[in-house]
Scaffold this motif. Sequence first.
Motif, PDB file in Angstrom:
ATOM      1  N   GLY A   5     -10.182  58.065  39.501  1.00  0.00           N
ATOM      2  CA  GLY A   5      -9.528  59.202  40.159  1.00  0.00           C
ATOM      3  C   GLY A   5     -10.370  59.768  41.284  1.00  0.00           C
ATOM      4  N   ASP A   6     -10.636  61.069  41.226  1.00  0.00           N
ATOM      5  CA  ASP A   6     -11.426  61.751  42.258  1.00  0.00           C
ATOM      6  C   ASP A   6     -12.861  61.243  42.331  1.00  0.00           C
ATOM      7  OD1 ASP A   6      -9.235  63.279  42.876  1.00  0.00           O
ATOM      8  OD2 ASP A   6      -9.883  65.019  41.707  1.00  0.00           O
ATOM      9  N   HIS A   7     -13.330  60.573  41.292  1.00  0.00           N
ATOM     10  CA  HIS A   7     -14.713  60.088  41.224  1.00  0.00           C
ATOM     11  C   HIS A   7     -14.790  58.563  41.307  1.00  0.00           C
ATOM     12  CE1 HIS A   7     -15.870  64.142  40.170  1.00  0.00           C
ATOM     13  NE2 HIS A   7     -14.913  64.147  39.263  1.00  0.00           N
ATOM     14  N   ARG A   8     -13.775  57.936  41.873  1.00  0.00           N
ATOM     15  CA  ARG A   8     -13.698  56.469  41.879  1.00  0.00           C
ATOM     16  C   ARG A   8     -14.797  55.785  42.680  1.00  0.00           C
ATOM     17  NH1 ARG A   8      -9.286  58.313  44.418  1.00  0.00           N
ATOM     18  NH2 ARG A   8      -9.179  58.053  46.662  1.00  0.00           N
ATOM     19  N   THR A   9     -15.476  56.498  43.578  1.00  0.00           N
ATOM     20  CA  THR A   9     -16.566  55.892  44.346  1.00  0.00           C
ATOM     21  C   THR A   9     -17.919  56.106  43.694  1.00  0.00           C
ATOM     22  OG1 THR A   9     -16.837  57.865  45.720  1.00  0.00           O
ATOM     23  CG2 THR A   9     -15.319  56.154  46.520  1.00  0.00           C
ATOM     24  N   GLN A  10     -17.945  56.768  42.547  1.00  0.00           N
ATOM     25  CA  GLN A  10     -19.200  57.087  41.871  1.00  0.00           C
ATOM     26  C   GLN A  10     -19.381  56.253  40.611  1.00  0.00           C
ATOM     27  OE1 GLN A  10     -18.738  61.239  41.127  1.00  0.00           O
ATOM     28  NE2 GLN A  10     -19.189  61.820  43.223  1.00  0.00           N
ATOM     29  N   GLY A  11     -20.619  56.147  40.195  1.00  0.00           N
ATOM     30  CA  GLY A  11     -20.944  55.469  38.956  1.00  0.00           C
ATOM     31  C   GLY A  11     -22.333  55.896  38.522  1.00  0.00           C
ATOM     32  N   SER A  12     -22.771  55.373  37.392  1.00  0.00           N
ATOM     33  CA  SER A  12     -24.123  55.682  36.936  1.00  0.00           C
ATOM     34  C   SER A  12     -24.627  54.591  35.999  1.00  0.00           C
ATOM     35  CB  SER A  12     -24.182  57.047  36.234  1.00  0.00           C
ATOM     36  OG  SER A  12     -23.463  57.012  35.032  1.00  0.00           O
ATOM     37  N   LEU A  13     -25.936  54.550  35.892  1.00  0.00           N
ATOM     38  CA  LEU A  13     -26.629  53.640  34.986  1.00  0.00           C
ATOM     39  C   LEU A  13     -27.552  54.485  34.138  1.00  0.00           C
ATOM     40  CD1 LEU A  13     -27.744  50.891  33.963  1.00  0.00           C
ATOM     41  CD2 LEU A  13     -29.291  50.934  35.939  1.00  0.00           C
ATOM     42  N   GLU A  14     -27.452  54.324  32.835  1.00  0.00           N
ATOM     43  CA  GLU A  14     -28.358  55.030  31.932  1.00  0.00           C
ATOM     44  C   GLU A  14     -28.910  54.028  30.930  1.00  0.00           C
ATOM     45  OE1 GLU A  14     -28.905  59.313  29.832  1.00  0.00           O
ATOM     46  OE2 GLU A  14     -26.928  58.745  30.513  1.00  0.00           O
ATOM     47  N   VAL A  15     -30.213  54.131  30.680  1.00  0.00           N
ATOM     48  CA  VAL A  15     -30.885  53.233  29.745  1.00  0.00           C
ATOM     49  C   VAL A  15     -31.479  54.075  28.623  1.00  0.00           C
ATOM     50  CG1 VAL A  15     -32.661  51.475  29.463  1.00  0.00           C
ATOM     51  CG2 VAL A  15     -31.429  51.647  31.635  1.00  0.00           C
ATOM     52  N   PHE A  16     -31.251  53.624  27.397  1.00  0.00           N
ATOM     53  CA  PHE A  16     -31.761  54.294  26.209  1.00  0.00           C
ATOM     54  C   PHE A  16     -32.685  53.341  25.470  1.00  0.00           C
ATOM     55  CE2 PHE A  16     -27.597  55.960  27.156  1.00  0.00           C
ATOM     56  CZ  PHE A  16     -27.719  57.323  26.980  1.00  0.00           C
ATOM     57  N   LYS A  17     -33.724  53.886  24.890  1.00  0.00           N
ATOM     58  CA  LYS A  17     -34.582  53.104  23.998  1.00  0.00           C
ATOM     59  C   LYS A  17     -34.610  53.845  22.668  1.00  0.00           C
ATOM     60  CE  LYS A  17     -38.838  50.858  23.083  1.00  0.00           C
ATOM     61  NZ  LYS A  17     -39.903  50.084  23.543  1.00  0.00           N
ATOM     62  N   ASN A  18     -34.192  53.145  21.625  1.00  0.00           N
ATOM     63  CA  ASN A  18     -34.115  53.730  20.286  1.00  0.00           C
ATOM     64  C   ASN A  18     -33.350  55.049  20.294  1.00  0.00           C
ATOM     65  OD1 ASN A  18     -35.659  51.579  19.265  1.00  0.00           O
ATOM     66  ND2 ASN A  18     -37.534  52.601  19.891  1.00  0.00           N
ATOM     67  N   GLY A  19     -32.237  55.081  21.050  1.00  0.00           N
ATOM     68  CA  GLY A  19     -31.364  56.244  21.081  1.00  0.00           C
ATOM     69  C   GLY A  19     -31.789  57.359  22.020  1.00  0.00           C
ATOM     70  N   ARG A  20     -32.903  57.206  22.710  1.00  0.00           N
ATOM     71  CA  ARG A  20     -33.431  58.252  23.604  1.00  0.00           C
ATOM     72  C   ARG A  20     -33.291  57.804  25.061  1.00  0.00           C
ATOM     73  NH1 ARG A  20     -39.243  58.814  24.284  1.00  0.00           N
ATOM     74  NH2 ARG A  20     -39.372  60.204  26.039  1.00  0.00           N
ATOM     75  N   SER A  21     -32.738  58.664  25.902  1.00  0.00           N
ATOM     76  CA  SER A  21     -32.556  58.331  27.313  1.00  0.00           C
ATOM     77  C   SER A  21     -33.915  58.194  27.995  1.00  0.00           C
ATOM     78  CB  SER A  21     -31.739  59.417  28.014  1.00  0.00           C
ATOM     79  OG  SER A  21     -31.621  59.112  29.389  1.00  0.00           O
ATOM     80  N   ILE A  22     -34.128  57.050  28.657  1.00  0.00           N
ATOM     81  CA  ILE A  22     -35.395  56.837  29.369  1.00  0.00           C
ATOM     82  C   ILE A  22     -35.179  56.621  30.864  1.00  0.00           C
ATOM     83  CG2 ILE A  22     -36.632  55.982  27.351  1.00  0.00           C
ATOM     84  CD1 ILE A  22     -36.184  53.135  28.439  1.00  0.00           C
ATOM     85  N   LEU A  23     -33.918  56.431  31.279  1.00  0.00           N
ATOM     86  CA  LEU A  23     -33.625  56.247  32.701  1.00  0.00           C
ATOM     87  C   LEU A  23     -32.182  56.634  32.954  1.00  0.00           C
ATOM     88  CD1 LEU A  23     -34.520  55.012  35.510  1.00  0.00           C
ATOM     89  CD2 LEU A  23     -33.350  52.949  34.738  1.00  0.00           C
ATOM     90  N   SER A  24     -31.966  57.426  34.002  1.00  0.00           N
ATOM     91  CA  SER A  24     -30.621  57.808  34.397  1.00  0.00           C
ATOM     92  C   SER A  24     -30.562  57.799  35.923  1.00  0.00           C
ATOM     93  CB  SER A  24     -30.299  59.196  33.850  1.00  0.00           C
ATOM     94  OG  SER A  24     -28.970  59.542  34.180  1.00  0.00           O
ATOM     95  N   GLN A  25     -29.611  57.037  36.463  1.00  0.00           N
ATOM     96  CA  GLN A  25     -29.477  56.939  37.914  1.00  0.00           C
ATOM     97  C   GLN A  25     -28.014  57.090  38.319  1.00  0.00           C
ATOM     98  OE1 GLN A  25     -31.084  53.333  39.554  1.00  0.00           O
ATOM     99  NE2 GLN A  25     -33.172  53.892  39.056  1.00  0.00           N
ATOM    100  N   THR A  26     -27.802  57.835  39.392  1.00  0.00           N
ATOM    101  CA  THR A  26     -26.492  57.928  39.992  1.00  0.00           C
ATOM    102  C   THR A  26     -26.336  56.744  40.928  1.00  0.00           C
ATOM    103  OG1 THR A  26     -26.556  60.329  39.874  1.00  0.00           O
ATOM    104  CG2 THR A  26     -24.980  59.368  41.401  1.00  0.00           C
ATOM    105  N   CYS A  27     -25.179  56.117  40.902  1.00  0.00           N
ATOM    106  CA  CYS A  27     -24.933  54.922  41.710  1.00  0.00           C
ATOM    107  C   CYS A  27     -23.643  55.115  42.514  1.00  0.00           C
ATOM    108  CB  CYS A  27     -24.793  53.696  40.808  1.00  0.00           C
ATOM    109  SG  CYS A  27     -26.176  53.450  39.673  1.00  0.00           S
ATOM    110  N   THR A  28     -23.434  54.206  43.454  1.00  0.00           N
ATOM    111  CA  THR A  28     -22.229  54.210  44.270  1.00  0.00           C
ATOM    112  C   THR A  28     -21.494  52.905  44.050  1.00  0.00           C
ATOM    113  OG1 THR A  28     -23.402  55.510  45.937  1.00  0.00           O
ATOM    114  CG2 THR A  28     -21.363  54.457  46.621  1.00  0.00           C
ATOM    115  N   LYS A  29     -20.174  52.990  43.881  1.00  0.00           N
ATOM    116  CA  LYS A  29     -19.383  51.772  43.718  1.00  0.00           C
ATOM    117  C   LYS A  29     -19.359  50.996  45.024  1.00  0.00           C
ATOM    118  CE  LYS A  29     -15.974  52.621  40.137  1.00  0.00           C
ATOM    119  NZ  LYS A  29     -14.529  52.723  39.900  1.00  0.00           N
TER     120      LYS A  29
END
Length: 126
Positions: free
Chosen positions: A100-124
């Motif tokens: 929808g309104d956010h169709r050009t957006q995305g993100s990548l998140e990496v977890f280790k043992n259930g804990r977020s260790i990396l979060s990045q905003t991305c573009t489609k």
Amino acid sequence: MKTLLKQSALLFGLITCVSAPLSLPASADSTADIVLSLKCQNEYTVNIWKRHQSGELLYRGTGLLGQLSLGKGTSDNTGAAQVYHFKAEGYQYQVLGGKGDHRTQGSLEVFKNGRSILSQTCTKEG
């Protein structure tokens, strides 16, 4: 600058640790179609592929810091985003592709043992 260096080092470490035992080609696959392509920080590109016959979801990450290939992904539709999940040796990768309104957006998140260790905003891409 320190945060950028930390994220780059962390991403490189993750790619190195996980990609060694899971090395698959990160290029196009004639048995699959691309369903999502994201351009993230540090020239890192994430592609989600879906195999024609089995429907298996594949993760292919490529960039200056290396390559990462994962299989056996799952997908959820939240209404606002399509969410793809992949697991490998204690790490979980979550890729979001907006709608929808956010169709050009995305993100990548990496977890280790259930804990977020990396979060990045991305573009489609595409």
